[in-house]
Design an enzyme around this catalytic site. Structure first.
Site, PDB file in Angstrom:
ATOM      1  CG  ASP A 228       6.490  52.506 -19.182  1.00 16.36           C
ATOM      2  OD1 ASP A 228       6.876  51.962 -18.128  1.00 16.36           O
ATOM      3  OD2 ASP A 228       7.268  53.023 -19.999  1.00 16.36           O
TER       4      ASP A 228
ATOM      5  CG  ASP B 212       9.668  53.625 -14.813  1.00 11.84           C
ATOM      6  OD1 ASP B 212      10.653  52.862 -14.859  1.00 11.84           O
ATOM      7  OD2 ASP B 212       8.854  53.736 -15.751  1.00 11.84           O
TER       8      ASP B 212
END
Length: 168
Positions: free
Chosen positions: A131, A149
């Protein structure tokens, strides 16, 4: 001789024709993560001066959204991988059942599949998801996430909107 054509499981009139988009989403996510791995250190942050509300902040997420289950002992890796595989299979089936002209539905499914495959690749390859997008307002930070995402979120919105349109 009959003029009837036999159609394969990959019928050209089905929503499966939109799977090319899932591949593009996967590749964009993959390349963004290669860039982050190659240019940043874990837990390193880089402000983006043209977007004062965003930083690049490289983290390893062993859990799901908002780091849910990230403190577990490692079993969550395989549970989340299984969920991704089942979701991709289900959405591929839904695309196969849909017409190629059901654009919002098929794009939504393709975005979810591409994002799920991006995070699945990370879980299998590294044992965690990479991330790096950190949105904030002053000292208030949202959860750190990645392009997979974003694709999943956008895909869910399109899928839900297309479902609402069918029921109206």
């Amino acid at each position: 001789m009959s003029n009837v054509k036999l159609h394969s499981k990959f019928d050209q009139r089905s929503g499966l024709r939109w799977l090319w988009l899932a591949i593009i989403i996967f590749m964009i996510d993959y390349l963004s993560k290669v860039f982050i791995i190659g240019t940043m250190t874990v837990n390193g942050s880089t402000p983006i001066t043209v977007l004062p509300f965003m930083n690049l902040y490289y983290v390893h997420n062993t859990g799901a959204a908002f780091s849910f289950l990230s403190t577990e002992g490692g079993w969550q890796r395989w549970l989340l991988a299984l969920i991704a595989v089942v979701a991709c299979g289900f959405l591929s089936y839904k695309m196969r059942q849909a017409s190629i002209t059901q654009t919002a539905h098929n794009i939504g499914c393709a975005f979810i599949i591409g994002g799920a495959l991006g995070n699945l690749f990370d879980r299998i390859q590294y044992g965690f998801v990479i991330d790096f997008l950190d949105f904030h307002y002053k000292n208030h930070h949202f959860a750190i996430f990645n392009l997979a995402d974003v694709a999943i979120f956008c895909g869910v919105i399109l899928y839900l909107l297309s479902s609402l349109k069918k029921t109206s």
